[in-house]
Design a protein around this motif. Structure first.
Motif, PDB file in Angstrom:
ATOM      1  N   TYR A 295     -36.007 -42.677 -86.639  1.00 36.67           N
ATOM      2  CA  TYR A 295     -35.733 -41.258 -86.869  1.00 36.67           C
ATOM      3  C   TYR A 295     -37.024 -40.478 -87.110  1.00 36.67           C
ATOM      4  O   TYR A 295     -37.254 -39.422 -86.499  1.00 36.67           O
ATOM      5  N   LEU A 296     -37.880 -40.979 -87.987  1.00 40.12           N
ATOM      6  CA  LEU A 296     -39.091 -40.241 -88.350  1.00 40.12           C
ATOM      7  C   LEU A 296     -40.044 -40.089 -87.170  1.00 40.12           C
ATOM      8  O   LEU A 296     -40.771 -39.091 -87.078  1.00 40.12           O
ATOM      9  N   GLN A 297     -40.060 -41.046 -86.275  1.00 36.89           N
ATOM     10  CA  GLN A 297     -40.944 -40.935 -85.112  1.00 36.89           C
ATOM     11  C   GLN A 297     -40.531 -39.796 -84.187  1.00 36.89           C
ATOM     12  O   GLN A 297     -41.355 -39.303 -83.407  1.00 36.89           O
ATOM     13  N   THR A 298     -39.296 -39.370 -84.277  1.00 37.04           N
ATOM     14  CA  THR A 298     -38.843 -38.220 -83.481  1.00 37.04           C
ATOM     15  C   THR A 298     -38.979 -36.910 -84.241  1.00 37.04           C
ATOM     16  O   THR A 298     -38.684 -35.849 -83.688  1.00 37.04           O
ATOM     17  N   ARG A 299     -39.410 -36.983 -85.506  1.00 36.51           N
ATOM     18  CA  ARG A 299     -39.539 -35.795 -86.348  1.00 36.51           C
ATOM     19  C   ARG A 299     -40.908 -35.817 -87.027  1.00 36.51           C
ATOM     20  O   ARG A 299     -41.020 -35.993 -88.241  1.00 36.51           O
ATOM     21  N   PRO A 300     -41.986 -35.652 -86.263  1.00 32.63           N
ATOM     22  CA  PRO A 300     -43.333 -35.830 -86.820  1.00 32.63           C
ATOM     23  C   PRO A 300     -43.710 -34.811 -87.885  1.00 32.63           C
ATOM     24  O   PRO A 300     -44.689 -35.012 -88.608  1.00 32.63           O
ATOM     25  N   GLU A 301     -42.959 -33.728 -88.003  1.00 34.49           N
ATOM     26  CA  GLU A 301     -43.284 -32.719 -89.019  1.00 34.49           C
ATOM     27  C   GLU A 301     -42.895 -33.161 -90.428  1.00 34.49           C
ATOM     28  O   GLU A 301     -43.372 -32.590 -91.419  1.00 34.49           O
ATOM     29  N   ILE A 302     -42.033 -34.170 -90.554  1.00 34.41           N
ATOM     30  CA  ILE A 302     -41.583 -34.628 -91.871  1.00 34.41           C
ATOM     31  C   ILE A 302     -42.718 -35.374 -92.567  1.00 34.41           C
ATOM     32  O   ILE A 302     -43.344 -36.259 -91.982  1.00 34.41           O
ATOM     33  N   THR A 303     -42.979 -35.021 -93.819  1.00 41.37           N
ATOM     34  CA  THR A 303     -44.057 -35.661 -94.580  1.00 41.37           C
ATOM     35  C   THR A 303     -43.546 -36.571 -95.685  1.00 41.37           C
ATOM     36  O   THR A 303     -44.302 -37.385 -96.212  1.00 41.37           O
ATOM     37  N   MET A 304     -42.281 -36.420 -96.071  1.00 37.11           N
ATOM     38  CA  MET A 304     -41.685 -37.284 -97.086  1.00 37.11           C
ATOM     39  C   MET A 304     -40.236 -37.548 -96.709  1.00 37.11           C
ATOM     40  O   MET A 304     -39.526 -36.633 -96.282  1.00 37.11           O
ATOM     41  N   VAL A 305     -39.806 -38.799 -96.873  1.00 37.15           N
ATOM     42  CA  VAL A 305     -38.424 -39.148 -96.577  1.00 37.15           C
ATOM     43  C   VAL A 305     -37.758 -39.633 -97.861  1.00 37.15           C
ATOM     44  O   VAL A 305     -38.286 -40.485 -98.574  1.00 37.15           O
ATOM     45  N   GLY A 306     -36.606 -39.049 -98.167  1.00 36.67           N
ATOM     46  CA  GLY A 306     -35.857 -39.441 -99.352  1.00 36.67           C
ATOM     47  C   GLY A 306     -35.015 -40.674 -99.079  1.00 36.67           C
ATOM     48  O   GLY A 306     -34.182 -40.672 -98.172  1.00 36.67           O
ATOM     49  N   LEU A 307     -35.225 -41.722 -99.857  1.00 38.10           N
ATOM     50  CA  LEU A 307     -34.496 -42.983 -99.684  1.00 38.10           C
ATOM     51  C   LEU A 307     -33.576 -43.202-100.877  1.00 38.10           C
ATOM     52  O   LEU A 307     -33.610 -44.240-101.540  1.00 38.10           O
ATOM     53  N   TRP A 308     -32.748 -42.213-101.144  1.00 39.08           N
ATOM     54  CA  TRP A 308     -31.854 -42.264-102.297  1.00 39.08           C
ATOM     55  C   TRP A 308     -30.608 -43.090-101.979  1.00 39.08           C
ATOM     56  O   TRP A 308     -30.131 -43.094-100.834  1.00 39.08           O
ATOM     57  N   PRO A 309     -30.039 -43.749-102.992  1.00 42.36           N
ATOM     58  CA  PRO A 309     -28.710 -44.343-102.812  1.00 42.36           C
ATOM     59  C   PRO A 309     -27.663 -43.257-102.578  1.00 42.36           C
ATOM     60  O   PRO A 309     -27.944 -42.057-102.679  1.00 42.36           O
ATOM     61  N   SER A 310     -26.449 -43.684-102.289  1.00 42.88           N
ATOM     62  CA  SER A 310     -25.346 -42.727-102.186  1.00 42.88           C
ATOM     63  C   SER A 310     -25.174 -42.028-103.529  1.00 42.88           C
ATOM     64  O   SER A 310     -25.516 -42.575-104.586  1.00 42.88           O
ATOM     65  N   ASP A 311     -24.631 -40.835-103.502  1.00 40.84           N
ATOM     66  CA  ASP A 311     -24.438 -40.085-104.738  1.00 40.84           C
ATOM     67  C   ASP A 311     -23.379 -40.763-105.607  1.00 40.84           C
ATOM     68  O   ASP A 311     -22.436 -41.384-105.101  1.00 40.84           O
TER      69      ASP A 311
END
Length: 584
Positions: A295-311
């Motif tokens: 996913y991130l390789q198709t969205r190079p503008e993203i600088t941080m990815v949230g890896l949160w569990p489910s709410d």
């Protein structure tokens, strides 16, 4: 007797609910309309000079500088690249603080201030003929321009789509020597409510103008907005933090549960696809990482990815998960994800959520350097009073946050200043809370914040303290009084003092000790009185009526000055909010 007692109790409850309803109605405020001023025109021509081959952000910075100078002074602005032409003065040199890209005049200033600047910091200099506006990093030039416009022209951007550009006859451009760095590296808004592309674009514009540098969105929301807003995000150099509660997107149960139920939580003796993963089982990590990276390789503008569990809850009850400290188990799994992401995308920051029952710092596991824990205060702290006050669980929140800061390279805070659920959808300005909090967090060594906004298109209800956040996130030394004066003056002109008094009266209602024994905050937060004594009903109603009158009286004064607001608006460029209508 029982019947009479029941009737009496119901009467008391009804009276309490009625008064609570009146209190709720009293602290509302409407949206506003825009008025545009005509600053006129003057023949003076000035030049804005960019580095050769300027970046898109530098080009946009020059456009914004020229636009505001024209609105304020009527100056005709010519944008050049590399060097000025002719004798038109003053010359504004705009760019990032990289001396090798700059002409000799700004390059000398850049070399002299290079060590003083941190990322996003600005260095301004003016001698009357040359005005140098430089900043560090991709956003630096734009930050420098907005700092100059704010500090030396008097511009303000109190809310999205609300701009105050004062009309000037002249501008003093000599004696300028100003260097400033942001207090926090991460300064952003977390938008967790529905938002149209049009309104999100206004928010993006407000973020850039107030020198905030990022925003957080759920992936689905970002994917909906991205096609229409990405260009606006990029020309301001904002850093998207995308993901939040992202497990369902990156590792959906409908795709993996049937073949690998052991990857998912064991709840009440059965594996379930409907809650969390089994975070003690690292066998799911390789596929999870592959999905994130793809996913991130198709969205190079993203600088941080949230890896949160489910709410929410629903965490695994298997022996391995139960054998470890809950924070250690979740953090160890998230570390594994971050390690895998770093192998493919070494510059990517990953975000770990410290939330609900796993706000407690880990006992043994430590966050990797590229993993940024964000501490979530949630309901446990008082959102109506500074974190330094001994209310609710403020002390525990301070202590846990301090421990996280000691453990990790960078720690951010997920703040709830704009959460309508906690705020009960009421107008309760909190400028003093926000400024006091940010001073405290800066001293603690916090790296920054993402402030939750649950109803972004109802911005007005959170607007005073969001403006306070924007101002104090750059400089926590600013005072609540200064923030309030800027905010109300830039929106309401001659009616500013009356509107500020209205806001103060709304805020005072929360601290008011009511005859029934509760505070206004307790009544509003609980949607009713904890206990209601019918014998004090008349006295209670009189007290509430007096409080409401204190809220409404400034509005009457402000409405009497509506003509003054219109006259003032003709002297400025940009929009002001309209005054509230009758009946609040």
């Amino acid at each position: 007797m029982r019947g009479g007692g029941t009737d009496r109790a119901m009467s008391g409850r009804a009276g309490g609910m009625a008064l609570a309803g009146v209190l709720c109605a009293a602290v509302s405020s409407p949206a506003g309309a825009q008025a545009v001023g005509d600053p006129g025109a003057r023949p003076r021509v000035v030049q804005v000079v960019l580095p050769a081959a300027p970046t898109p952000i530098e080009r946009f910075a020059a456009e914004e500088l020229g636009r505001c100078l024209q609105l304020s002074l009527g100056w005709q602005v010519q944008v050049r690249e590399g060097a000025p032409r002719g004798d038109a003065r003053p010359v504004f040199w705009v760019g990032t603080a990289e001396a090798e890209r700059l002409a000799p005049v700004p390059a000398a200033w850049a070399r002299g201030k290079a060590d003083a600047l941190r990322e996003d910091g600005v260095a301004l200099r003016g001698d009357g003929r040359n005005v140098i506006l430089l900043g560090k990093g991709p956003r630096g030039a734009l930050n420098a321009v907005y700092t100059f416009l704010e500090r030396y022209v008097g511009c303000r951007w109190p809310e999205p789509d609300r701009e105050y550009v004062p009309r000037q006859r002249a501008l003093k451009l000599d004696g300028i020597a100003f260097v400033s760095n942001p207090a926090f590296p991460y300064r952003g808004i977390a938008i967790h409510g529905q938002c149209s592309p049009e309104w999100f674009t206004r928010i993006v514009d407000w973020l850039g103008k107030n020198r905030l540098n990022g925003f957080q969105l759920f992936i689905g929301h970002y994917e909906t907005l991205r096609p229409q807003v990405l260009a606006e995000v990029q020309k301001r150099g904002l850093s998207p933090n995308i993901g939040a509660h992202s497990r369902e997107f990156f590792f959906p149960a409908e795709k993996y549960f049937q073949e690998h139920p052991e990857y998912f939580a064991l709840v009440k003796g059965e594996r379930t696809p409907h809650t969390q993963l089994c975070y003690a089982n690292l066998d799911s990590v390789p596929q999870y990482v592959e999905n994130i990276v793809t996913y991130l390789q198709t969205r190079p503008e993203i600088t941080m990815v949230g890896l949160w569990p489910s709410d929410g809850y629903g965490f695994c009850e298997c022996e391995r998960c139960q054998a470890g400290h809950v924070t250690d188990v979740i953090l160890n799994y998230t570390n594994a994800l971050a390690r895998g992401v770093a192998e493919k995308l070494p510059q990517m920051k990953c975000e770990f959520l410290s939330y609900i029952h796993y706000t407690v710092p880990p006992k043994e596991v430590r966050p990797l350097p590229q993993l940024v824990p964000t501490y979530c205060e949630y309901w446990s702290r008082s959102q109506f009073h500074p974190i330094t006050e001994e209310r609710n669980e403020n002390r525990r929140c301070r202590e846990e946050l301090a421990q996280w800061i000691a453990l990790a390279k960078e720690v951010t805070l997920f703040s709830y200043y704009g959460d309508d659920c906690i705020k009960r959808f009421l107008y309760n300005p909190l400028e003093d809370v926000v400024v006091t909090d940010l001073r405290t967090y800066h001293k603690m060594g916090l790296a920054g914040h993402f402030v939750l906004l649950t109803n972004p298109e109802s911005w007005w209800s959170q607007a005073p303290h969001l403006y306070a956040y924007a101002r104090a996130a750059w400089d926590p030394a600013i005072t609540p009084r200064q923030v309030a004066e800027e905010y109300y003056a830039s929106l309401y002109g001659p009616a500013a003092k009356a509107m500020q008094a209205h806001a103060a009266a709304c805020r005072a209602l929360f601290d008011l000790k009511l005859v029934q024994g509760a505070t206004g905050e307790e009544v509003l937060f609980g949607f009713g009185f904890p206990h209601y004594d019918v014998a004090k009903d008349e006295e209670s109603r009189a007290q509430v009526a007096a409080a409401i009158e204190r809220i409404l009286a400034p509005l009457a004064e402000a409405r009497g000055q509506r003509g003054g607001v219109g006259a003032a608006a003709r002297g400025e460029a940009g929009g002001r909010r309209a005054l509230p209508a009758d009946g609040v």
